[in-house]
Write a protein that holds these residues in place. Structure first.
Motif, short mmCIF file in Angstrom:
data_model
loop_
_atom_site.label_atom_id
_atom_site.label_comp_id
_atom_site.label_asym_id
_atom_site.label_seq_id
_atom_site.Cartn_x
_atom_site.Cartn_y
_atom_site.Cartn_z
N VAL A 129 -9.32 0.20 0.76
CA VAL A 129 -8.43 -0.90 0.35
C VAL A 129 -8.88 -2.21 0.98
O VAL A 129 -8.91 -3.26 0.33
CB VAL A 129 -6.97 -0.58 0.72
CG1 VAL A 129 -6.09 -1.81 0.54
CG2 VAL A 129 -6.45 0.57 -0.13
N ASN A 130 -9.25 -2.16 2.25
CA ASN A 130 -9.70 -3.38 2.95
C ASN A 130 -10.94 -3.97 2.27
O ASN A 130 -11.02 -5.19 2.04
CB ASN A 130 -10.00 -3.05 4.40
CG ASN A 130 -10.37 -4.27 5.21
OD1 ASN A 130 -9.62 -5.25 5.24
ND2 ASN A 130 -11.51 -4.24 5.87
N ILE A 150 -8.51 5.71 3.14
CA ILE A 150 -7.74 4.82 2.26
C ILE A 150 -7.78 3.39 2.76
O ILE A 150 -8.04 2.45 2.00
CB ILE A 150 -6.28 5.32 2.16
CG1 ILE A 150 -6.20 6.66 1.42
CG2 ILE A 150 -5.41 4.28 1.44
CD1 ILE A 150 -4.85 7.32 1.46
N TRP A 179 -11.54 5.48 -7.16
CA TRP A 179 -12.76 4.90 -6.61
C TRP A 179 -13.66 6.01 -6.07
O TRP A 179 -13.21 6.88 -5.33
CB TRP A 179 -12.43 3.91 -5.50
CG TRP A 179 -11.55 2.77 -5.93
CD1 TRP A 179 -11.31 2.35 -7.20
CD2 TRP A 179 -10.79 1.92 -5.07
NE1 TRP A 179 -10.45 1.28 -7.19
CE2 TRP A 179 -10.12 0.99 -5.91
CE3 TRP A 179 -10.63 1.83 -3.69
CZ2 TRP A 179 -9.28 0.00 -5.39
CZ3 TRP A 179 -9.80 0.85 -3.18
CH2 TRP A 179 -9.13 -0.06 -4.03
N ILE A 202 0.85 -1.19 0.00
CA ILE A 202 0.00 0.00 0.00
C ILE A 202 0.89 1.24 0.00
O ILE A 202 1.76 1.39 0.87
CB ILE A 202 -0.94 0.03 1.22
CG1 ILE A 202 -1.80 -1.25 1.25
CG2 ILE A 202 -1.84 1.27 1.17
CD1 ILE A 202 -2.69 -1.36 2.48
N TYR A 239 -1.55 -1.25 -4.09
CA TYR A 239 -2.55 -0.19 -4.02
C TYR A 239 -1.83 1.15 -3.88
O TYR A 239 -0.91 1.30 -3.06
CB TYR A 239 -3.48 -0.39 -2.82
CG TYR A 239 -4.39 -1.57 -2.93
CD1 TYR A 239 -5.62 -1.48 -3.58
CD2 TYR A 239 -4.03 -2.80 -2.39
CE1 TYR A 239 -6.46 -2.57 -3.68
CE2 TYR A 239 -4.87 -3.91 -2.48
CZ TYR A 239 -6.08 -3.78 -3.13
OH TYR A 239 -6.92 -4.86 -3.23
N TRP A 274 -3.79 -1.16 -8.35
CA TRP A 274 -5.13 -0.62 -8.10
C TRP A 274 -4.98 0.82 -7.60
O TRP A 274 -4.28 1.07 -6.64
CB TRP A 274 -5.87 -1.45 -7.05
CG TRP A 274 -6.06 -2.89 -7.43
CD1 TRP A 274 -5.29 -3.95 -7.08
CD2 TRP A 274 -7.10 -3.41 -8.26
NE1 TRP A 274 -5.77 -5.10 -7.63
CE2 TRP A 274 -6.89 -4.81 -8.37
CE3 TRP A 274 -8.18 -2.84 -8.93
CZ2 TRP A 274 -7.72 -5.64 -9.09
CZ3 TRP A 274 -9.01 -3.68 -9.66
CH2 TRP A 274 -8.78 -5.05 -9.73
N TYR A 301 -6.64 3.66 -5.79
CA TYR A 301 -7.81 3.93 -4.94
C TYR A 301 -8.34 5.36 -5.12
O TYR A 301 -9.49 5.63 -4.75
CB TYR A 301 -7.49 3.66 -3.46
CG TYR A 301 -6.22 4.30 -2.92
CD1 TYR A 301 -6.13 5.66 -2.68
CD2 TYR A 301 -5.10 3.52 -2.61
CE1 TYR A 301 -4.98 6.24 -2.19
CE2 TYR A 301 -3.95 4.08 -2.11
CZ TYR A 301 -3.88 5.44 -1.90
OH TYR A 301 -2.73 6.01 -1.41
N HIS A 317 -11.80 -3.59 -0.81
CA HIS A 317 -11.40 -4.10 -2.12
C HIS A 317 -10.69 -5.44 -1.98
O HIS A 317 -10.94 -6.37 -2.78
CB HIS A 317 -10.51 -3.09 -2.83
CG HIS A 317 -10.28 -3.39 -4.27
ND1 HIS A 317 -9.23 -4.15 -4.73
CD2 HIS A 317 -11.02 -3.07 -5.37
CE1 HIS A 317 -9.30 -4.26 -6.03
NE2 HIS A 317 -10.37 -3.61 -6.45
N ILE A 318 -9.83 -5.58 -0.98
CA ILE A 318 -9.13 -6.84 -0.76
C ILE A 318 -10.13 -7.97 -0.52
O ILE A 318 -10.02 -9.07 -1.07
CB ILE A 318 -8.16 -6.71 0.43
CG1 ILE A 318 -6.99 -5.81 0.07
CG2 ILE A 318 -7.66 -8.09 0.87
CD1 ILE A 318 -6.10 -5.45 1.25
#
Length: 256
Positions: free
Chosen positions: A249-250, A245, A90, A43, A67, A85, A87, A252-253
């Motif tokens: 990200v969490n 963030i 998004w 990240i 990310y 990815w 973020y 998305h994971i």
């Protein structure tokens, strides 16, 4: 998706919140690239440029999940073997960052003496940030006009009790009435001709990407306060911005 460890890399203050977020959820979290293996998720803070990518390529593996924010095309070429990815593309992150940006630029304005109750304000642009600035100014009991190019936005602007202004007609819009101006348009809007029509004590708060939408050197000549403020979420609210963030990200994971 099963995660073995997470590398949070960079000196950006937002990353402290990202690190704590994942650590509190039981993940192995580290800040050094030397510990990256093929099962690591990396990240990064924004922006991810080619200099950063050239450092990373010595450590990452094929298929590495990364990310980051504002990932350039050059980075994508350098790290083409990785899964990247962005973020900042998004909508949930963009929306939350716009809220923090508006909150931060209004805070900056207050710090230089702005009092918005019944003040006349002009917001140029009505993207995520421009809209959020207008809404928060209205919540501060200001009188707010919003200048845009797209005439079809008029109804939406009026729904939040702001006045619509055609940005092409700024020169005939009695610009002297505005005490505070907030620009979010990444193109030159406040050139010499427009600046000459402003009140001498007007203040311009510009959040557009460099070089901004204001001719700042001419503002200095005229004695008009003008500032270009970039990266407000990370500078003003690093903990909150970091959590935005981390949450995104969490989620998305989990969906991978």
């Amino acid at each position: 998706m099963e995660i073995f460890n997470i590398c949070v890399w960079g000196k950006d203050k937002r990353l402290d919140a990202v690190e704590h977020f994942f650590y509190d959820r039981g993940y192995d979290v580290y800040r050094e690239l030397e510990y990256i293996d093929k099962n690591s998720i990396l990240i990064l803070p924004p922006p991810v440029n080619e200099d950063i990518a050239n450092v990373l390529k010595e450590y990452v593996h094929s298929g590495q999940i990364i990310y980051g924010g504002a990932i350039s095309d050059g980075v994508k070429k350098i790290l083409e073997q990785c899964k990247l990815w962005d973020y900042l593309s998004w909508q949930n992150v963009v929306t939350e960052n716009a809220r923090l940006t508006a909150k931060g630029i209004i805070k900056q304005a207050i710090n230089v003496g702005a009092i918005f109750e019944e003040a006349s304000c002009l917001v140029t642009g009505y993207g995520f940030c421009g809209k959020e600035i207008a809404i928060q100014l209205k919540n501060s009991l200001a009188n707010v006009d919003v200048a845009v190019r797209r005439k079809e936005l008029r109804r939406e602007i009026e729904k939040i009790n702001c006045e619509y202004v055609d940005i092409n007609d700024l020169k005939i819009n009695n610009l002297e009435k505005y005490s505070y101006i907030f620009n979010s348009v990444p193109a030159l809007i406040f050139d010499k001709d427009i600046i000459d029509l402003l009140a001498p004590d007007a203040m311009i708060f510009d959040i557009a990407s460099k070089p901004g939408g204001t001719e700042f050197s001419y503002c200095v000549e005229k004695g008009i306060y003008a500032v270009n403020s970039l990266g407000i979420p990370g500078k003003e609210y690093p903990d909150e911005a970091g959590k935005i963030i981390a949450n995104a990200v969490n989620e998305h994971i989990i969906s991978l």
